[in-house]
Design a protein around this motif. Structure first.
Motif, short mmCIF file in Angstrom:
data_model
loop_
_atom_site.label_atom_id
_atom_site.label_comp_id
_atom_site.label_asym_id
_atom_site.label_seq_id
_atom_site.Cartn_x
_atom_site.Cartn_y
_atom_site.Cartn_z
N UNK A 24 34.11 40.61 39.04
CA UNK A 24 33.91 40.35 40.46
C UNK A 24 32.65 41.03 40.98
N UNK A 25 32.42 42.28 40.54
CA UNK A 25 31.21 42.99 40.97
C UNK A 25 29.98 42.38 40.34
N UNK A 26 30.09 41.99 39.07
CA UNK A 26 28.97 41.33 38.40
C UNK A 26 28.56 40.08 39.17
N UNK A 27 29.54 39.25 39.46
CA UNK A 27 29.28 37.98 40.12
C UNK A 27 28.70 38.20 41.52
N UNK A 28 29.23 39.16 42.24
CA UNK A 28 28.78 39.41 43.61
C UNK A 28 27.29 39.74 43.64
N UNK A 29 26.83 40.59 42.72
CA UNK A 29 25.41 40.95 42.74
C UNK A 29 24.53 39.80 42.25
N UNK A 30 24.98 39.09 41.23
CA UNK A 30 24.21 37.93 40.79
C UNK A 30 23.99 36.96 41.95
N UNK A 266 22.81 58.92 34.59
CA UNK A 266 23.74 57.99 35.22
C UNK A 266 23.28 57.67 36.64
N UNK A 267 23.29 56.39 36.95
CA UNK A 267 22.98 55.95 38.30
C UNK A 267 23.77 54.68 38.55
N UNK A 268 23.60 54.14 39.71
CA UNK A 268 24.39 52.98 40.09
C UNK A 268 23.92 51.73 39.36
N UNK A 269 24.84 51.09 38.65
CA UNK A 269 24.49 49.91 37.87
C UNK A 269 23.93 48.78 38.72
N UNK A 270 24.48 48.59 39.89
CA UNK A 270 23.99 47.54 40.78
C UNK A 270 22.56 47.82 41.20
#
Length: 285
Positions: A24-30, A266-270
């Motif tokens: 869901x997070x992957x799709x939202x950013x795409x 480490x940082x925010x993947x988005x």
């Protein structure tokens, strides 16, 4: 003023599991970035090769509902030691060909086997070629295209051995994925690699790296000659995918993907994925 890189027929995709574990997070950013393709490697904590056909059907429905298509399977095929048992691996490829059909792509990313440390890759050429021949025969039978990625430590890590593979197997079912950063990390002159492999390039992974340290950077900030090679691809009429593989953060499964993966800050993947996307857009103009 530099000429704009058009690549009008090219499509931007990416390894969205570097955004987050959950789909869901992957799709939202795409969707936020306007990216309509994904190179599917993992989602919801499971690698693509571990998906059942039913799970793949569910994933396809979710992606379809959100207007996202699969550009390629980011598979682990060929990413085992050359001395490891091959038969189960070939069976795994068969499963991936079935997943590819469900997910609506004919492209399966693959590799040419890790060579034992300190050994001469030439000593393993026959075994690599025998295995590759079997995989290409299966690809032909199943109607898929294997995309060989240059990766550190495998037979096809430097341009000359990638060319060796292409000269022997290139065709409708075996082609080249070009990865800038991986060549940099092998100490390979990336422009020379491009000139050597350009007739075979069907897919591009977009990440950059610093030659001195091997550190991965956004496109254009390392020694991968990304902008120049994209200009040359544009001039050649390239129509394939440009697939973002940022490698800028510790994301799920990184240490399984790279034999010598180091701890990254480490940082925010988005945020990191967005940074990689905007770096590419800056180069494209």
């Amino acid at each position: 003023m530099e000429k704009q890189i058009l690549l009008e027929s090219s499509r931007i995709s990416g390894f969205a599991d570097e955004i987050a574990v959950d789909m869901d997070t992957q799709i939202a950013l795409l969707k936020e970035l306007g990216i309509e393709w994904v190179e599917f490697r993992s989602g919801d904590g499971k690698g693509v090769a571990d998906y059942s056909l039913e799970e793949a059907k569910d994933l396809r429905r979710k992606l379809d509902e959100n207007g996202i298509r699969v550009s390629a399977l980011g598979s682990p095929i060929g990413k085992i030691g050359i001395e490891e048992d091959f038969a189960p691996h070939l069976k795994l490829l068969e499963h991936l060909t079935e997943l590819a059909e469900v997910l609506g792509t004919s492209y399966i990313r693959m590799f040419s086997f890790f060579i034992p440390e300190g050994k001469d890759p030439a000593d393993y050429r026959d075994e690599v070629f025998g295995r590759t021949k079997a995989m290409v025969e299966m690809a032909k039978e199943k109607g898929v295209v294997l995309l060989h990625e240059n990766e550190k430590g495998i037979y096809g890590d430097v341009a000359q051995r990638c060319l060796d593979l292409m000269r022997n197997f290139y065709g409708e079912h075996y082609r080249c994925t070009f990865d800038f950063a991986n060549f940099v990390q092998c100490g390979q002159d990336v422009l020379a690699a491009y000139e050597m492999l350009k007739p075979y390039i069907t897919y591009v992974h977009v990440k950059d790296a610093v030659m001195e340290t091997g550190e991965v950077t956004p496109a254009g900030e390392g020694d991968g000659q990304v902008a120049e090679i994209l200009r040359r691809l544009d001039g050649e009429g390239y129509k394939g995918f440009l697939s973002l593989e940022p490698h800028l953060v510790d994301f799920a499964g990184l240490k399984n993907l790279e034999k010598d993966a180091k701890e990254r800050k480490r940082s925010d993947g988005e945020q990191a994925f967005s940074q990689a996307y905007h770096a590419l857009r800056k180069i494209l103009g």
